[in-house]
Design a protein around this motif. Structure first.
Motif, PDB file in Angstrom:
ATOM      1  N   ILE A  70      26.378  16.057 -17.922  1.00 20.70           N
ATOM      2  CA  ILE A  70      25.283  16.352 -18.550  1.00 20.70           C
ATOM      3  C   ILE A  70      24.173  15.252 -17.730  1.00 20.70           C
ATOM      4  CG2 ILE A  70      23.908  15.885 -20.662  1.00 20.70           C
ATOM      5  CD1 ILE A  70      26.113  16.917 -22.259  1.00 20.70           C
ATOM      6  N   SER A  71      24.693  13.983 -17.727  1.00 20.35           N
ATOM      7  CA  SER A  71      23.872  13.057 -17.139  1.00 20.35           C
ATOM      8  C   SER A  71      23.437  13.321 -15.812  1.00 20.35           C
ATOM      9  CB  SER A  71      24.352  11.718 -17.211  1.00 20.35           C
ATOM     10  OG  SER A  71      24.756  11.262 -18.415  1.00 20.35           O
ATOM     11  N   TYR A  73      23.508  16.456 -14.498  1.00 20.93           N
ATOM     12  CA  TYR A  73      22.476  17.771 -14.748  1.00 20.93           C
ATOM     13  C   TYR A  73      21.306  17.353 -14.768  1.00 20.93           C
ATOM     14  CZ  TYR A  73      20.919  22.275 -16.094  1.00 20.93           C
ATOM     15  OH  TYR A  73      20.187  23.381 -16.140  1.00 20.93           O
ATOM     16  N   ARG A  74      20.895  16.399 -15.926  1.00 23.46           N
ATOM     17  CA  ARG A  74      19.627  15.795 -16.197  1.00 23.46           C
ATOM     18  C   ARG A  74      18.903  15.349 -15.007  1.00 23.46           C
ATOM     19  NH1 ARG A  74      21.051  13.916 -22.146  1.00 23.46           N
ATOM     20  NH2 ARG A  74      20.950  16.080 -23.164  1.00 23.46           N
ATOM     21  N   ARG A  75      19.687  14.484 -14.271  1.00 20.64           N
ATOM     22  CA  ARG A  75      19.003  13.682 -13.188  1.00 20.64           C
ATOM     23  C   ARG A  75      18.532  14.753 -12.011  1.00 20.64           C
ATOM     24  NH1 ARG A  75      23.096  10.083 -13.832  1.00 20.64           N
ATOM     25  NH2 ARG A  75      24.512  11.050 -12.523  1.00 20.64           N
ATOM     26  N   ASN A  77      17.841  17.879 -12.739  1.00 18.62           N
ATOM     27  CA  ASN A  77      16.905  18.833 -13.168  1.00 18.62           C
ATOM     28  C   ASN A  77      16.094  18.111 -14.388  1.00 18.62           C
ATOM     29  OD1 ASN A  77      17.823  21.284 -11.737  1.00 18.62           O
ATOM     30  ND2 ASN A  77      19.720  21.004 -12.914  1.00 18.62           N
ATOM     31  N   ALA A  78      15.311  17.119 -13.896  1.00 14.93           N
ATOM     32  CA  ALA A  78      14.432  16.505 -14.905  1.00 14.93           C
ATOM     33  C   ALA A  78      13.596  17.531 -15.736  1.00 14.93           C
ATOM     34  CB  ALA A  78      13.479  15.614 -14.012  1.00 14.93           C
ATOM     35  N   THR A  81      15.537  21.483 -20.354  1.00 15.69           N
ATOM     36  CA  THR A  81      15.812  21.159 -21.723  1.00 15.69           C
ATOM     37  C   THR A  81      17.161  21.380 -22.165  1.00 15.69           C
ATOM     38  OG1 THR A  81      14.911  23.123 -22.387  1.00 15.69           O
ATOM     39  CG2 THR A  81      13.273  21.260 -22.160  1.00 15.69           C
ATOM     40  N   VAL A  83      21.458  22.145 -21.355  1.00 15.44           N
ATOM     41  CA  VAL A  83      22.557  22.111 -20.289  1.00 15.44           C
ATOM     42  C   VAL A  83      23.194  23.309 -20.944  1.00 15.44           C
ATOM     43  CG1 VAL A  83      24.403  20.907 -19.361  1.00 15.44           C
ATOM     44  CG2 VAL A  83      22.348  19.740 -19.862  1.00 15.44           C
TER      45      VAL A  83
END
Length: 168
Positions: A70-71, A73-75, A77-78, A81, A83
Motif C-alpha cells: 500500500i505504501s 502504491y501510494r508513493r 500514485n499520489a 484514494t 488501493v
C-alpha cells in the motif's frame, strides 16, 4: 529461546513462499517488486524476532507485507484514494497493528537520514553498541559518534513529528 538467526531461518523457510504468492497478487505479478516486499517484510520480522513465533507469525507478516505494498502504491500514485486489493482469507490480525505501523514509520524516518547518521543510530540503538564500540566499528572518533547521534536523533524526532508519530 531461539536466536534471531534461527527465527529468521524458520520464518524464511515457512513463510517466504506463501508471502511471495500473496504479494504477487497484490502487485499484479511484478516479481521483482514482490520479492522486494517479501525481503523487507522478513527484515522487519528479524528486527522483532523476540516477539514472533514462526508458526504463528502469519497475521503479522501478511499485515506488514500488505502495508508495504500500500505504501509503495501510494508513493507511485499520489492522487489515488483507494488501493484495489482483492480480499484474502487471512487469520485475524492481532492488536500489534499499531506497533507495526509505528515501526514502519520509524523505519521510513530512519531511511530519510543521511547514511552517516543512520549508521550511527543503527550501531547504538539497534545493535546496542556503546559509543566506544560504535566508534571502533565505524572507524571514527567517539566524539563524532556522539555528535552524529545527537543530530540524527533530532532529525528523527522532527521526521516522526511530521508523520504524526508522537510520544505516548
Amino acid at each position: 529461546m531461539d536466536s534471531a538467526e534461527d527465527v529468521l531461518i524458520q520464518l524464511y523457510d515457512r513463510w517466504r513462499g506463501p508471502l511471495l504468492h500473496y504479494v504477487l497478487k497484490l502487485v499484479d505479478g511484478d516479481y521483482q517488486q514482490a520479492e522486494d516486499v517479501v525481503q523487507e517484510t522478513l527484515l522487519r520480522a528479524w528486527r522483532h524476532y523476540d516477539e514472533l513465533k514462526p508458526d504463528d507469525a502469519a497475521p503479522w507478516l501478511y499485515t506488514v507485507a500488505k502495508n508495504l505494498v500500500i505504501s509503495g502504491y501510494r508513493r507511485r500514485n499520489a492522487r489515488a484514494t483507494e488501493v484495489p486489493l482483492e480480499p484474502v482469507d487471512l487469520p485475524p490480525v492481532s492488536d500489534q497493528v499499531e506497533h507495526v505501523l509505528q515501526t514502519w514509520q520509524i523505519a521510513s524516518a530512519l531511511r530519510a537520514l543521511t547514511p552517516e547518521h543512520r549508521t550511527v543510530v543503527i550501531e547504538l540503538y539497534y545493535r546496542r553498541r556503546t559509543v566506544a564500540e560504535a566508534a571502533k566499528t565505524l572507524g571514527i572518533p567517539p566524539g563524532t559518534v556522539k555528535s552524529r547521534c545527537f543530530y540524527a536523533l533530532r532529525a528523527l524526532r522532527d521526521a516522526l513529528e511530521e508523520r504524526g508519530v508522537t510520544e505516548a
